[in-house]
Design a protein around this motif. Sequence first.
Motif, PDB file in Angstrom:
ATOM      1  N   LEU A  39      68.696 -23.959 -22.565  1.00 29.55           N
ATOM      2  CA  LEU A  39      67.692 -23.167 -22.325  1.00 29.55           C
ATOM      3  C   LEU A  39      66.930 -23.504 -20.313  1.00 29.55           C
ATOM      4  N   PRO A  40      67.087 -22.760 -19.816  1.00 27.97           N
ATOM      5  CA  PRO A  40      66.671 -23.534 -18.639  1.00 27.97           C
ATOM      6  C   PRO A  40      64.982 -23.718 -19.247  1.00 27.97           C
ATOM      7  N   GLU A  41      64.250 -24.588 -18.259  1.00 25.37           N
ATOM      8  CA  GLU A  41      62.863 -24.742 -18.373  1.00 25.37           C
ATOM      9  C   GLU A  41      61.849 -23.607 -17.238  1.00 25.37           C
ATOM     10  N   THR A  42      62.885 -22.739 -16.868  1.00 23.05           N
ATOM     11  CA  THR A  42      61.895 -22.233 -16.247  1.00 23.05           C
ATOM     12  C   THR A  42      61.699 -20.600 -16.812  1.00 23.05           C
ATOM     13  N   CYS A  43      62.864 -20.660 -17.650  1.00 20.86           N
ATOM     14  CA  CYS A  43      62.342 -19.752 -18.625  1.00 20.86           C
ATOM     15  C   CYS A  43      61.336 -19.903 -19.687  1.00 20.86           C
ATOM     16  N   ARG A  44      60.701 -20.707 -20.065  1.00 20.65           N
ATOM     17  CA  ARG A  44      59.964 -20.971 -20.797  1.00 20.65           C
ATOM     18  C   ARG A  44      58.680 -20.165 -20.696  1.00 20.65           C
ATOM     19  N   VAL A  45      57.602 -20.150 -21.683  1.00 11.53           N
ATOM     20  CA  VAL A  45      56.229 -19.824 -21.284  1.00 11.53           C
ATOM     21  C   VAL A  45      56.243 -19.526 -22.481  1.00 11.53           C
ATOM     22  N   ARG A 105      69.671 -13.453 -16.388  1.00 13.08           N
ATOM     23  CA  ARG A 105      69.687 -13.896 -15.318  1.00 13.08           C
ATOM     24  C   ARG A 105      70.141 -15.016 -15.032  1.00 13.08           C
ATOM     25  N   ASN A 106      70.350 -15.853 -15.891  1.00 10.65           N
ATOM     26  CA  ASN A 106      70.443 -17.267 -15.656  1.00 10.65           C
ATOM     27  C   ASN A 106      72.058 -17.274 -17.102  1.00 10.65           C
ATOM     28  N   GLY A 107      72.337 -16.116 -16.610  1.00 14.28           N
ATOM     29  CA  GLY A 107      73.916 -16.553 -17.238  1.00 14.28           C
ATOM     30  C   GLY A 107      73.927 -15.999 -19.774  1.00 14.28           C
ATOM     31  N   PHE A 108      72.522 -16.188 -19.949  1.00 14.10           N
ATOM     32  CA  PHE A 108      72.759 -15.947 -21.410  1.00 14.10           C
ATOM     33  C   PHE A 108      72.914 -14.991 -22.028  1.00 14.10           C
ATOM     34  N   PRO A 154      63.373 -13.226 -22.726  1.00 15.86           N
ATOM     35  CA  PRO A 154      64.487 -12.896 -22.132  1.00 15.86           C
ATOM     36  C   PRO A 154      65.404 -12.523 -21.030  1.00 15.86           C
ATOM     37  N   ARG A 155      64.702 -11.814 -20.181  1.00 21.90           N
ATOM     38  CA  ARG A 155      65.607 -11.290 -18.605  1.00 21.90           C
ATOM     39  C   ARG A 155      65.640 -12.611 -18.308  1.00 21.90           C
ATOM     40  N   CYS A 156      65.038 -13.552 -18.251  1.00 22.72           N
ATOM     41  CA  CYS A 156      65.018 -13.946 -17.329  1.00 22.72           C
ATOM     42  C   CYS A 156      66.575 -15.018 -18.181  1.00 22.72           C
TER      43      CYS A 156
END
Length: 147
Positions: free
Chosen positions: A114-120, A139-142, A134-136
């Motif tokens: 999972l991409p780190e840029t989507c962590r919150v 967009r990254n293919g998951f 979830p939206r991020c």
Amino acid sequence: MSRKFIATIVAAAITVTGISAVPARADEDVIKFILGAAAIYALTQAIEDRNEPRVSTTSPYRPRTVEPRPLPRRARRLAPIPARCLKHHETQNGMVRMIGKRCVNRHYHQAHRLPETCRVSRHTYNGVRHGYKPRCLRRNGFEVARH
């Protein structure tokens, strides 16, 4: 009508009008006629060559194929994220949807991708909650499973 047919008709018309306009003199007129016919033939061949597609004589024509772009490496053939990890949390600003980090680590064997840029991290009435947007992730293919 095809250009080849029109060029032939025009060449014949020019040749016939050239012959009928002046009475024929044996030597000069025959030479002029032959040169004129050769010039008209050369022009019609040039027009035909220009209009025909160029084909290589060494290999047959093969149209270029377009390959689709591959998915990003991290999103190839990944299982969907379990639906039970999608959580709704109440904050001061309203309801927030996020995919819980602890749930993903326990139930999703590809959580390390999972991409780190989507962590919150969000402050809720029950403390700070960590997860992913979830939206991020989409967009990254998951994708998140629907059940």
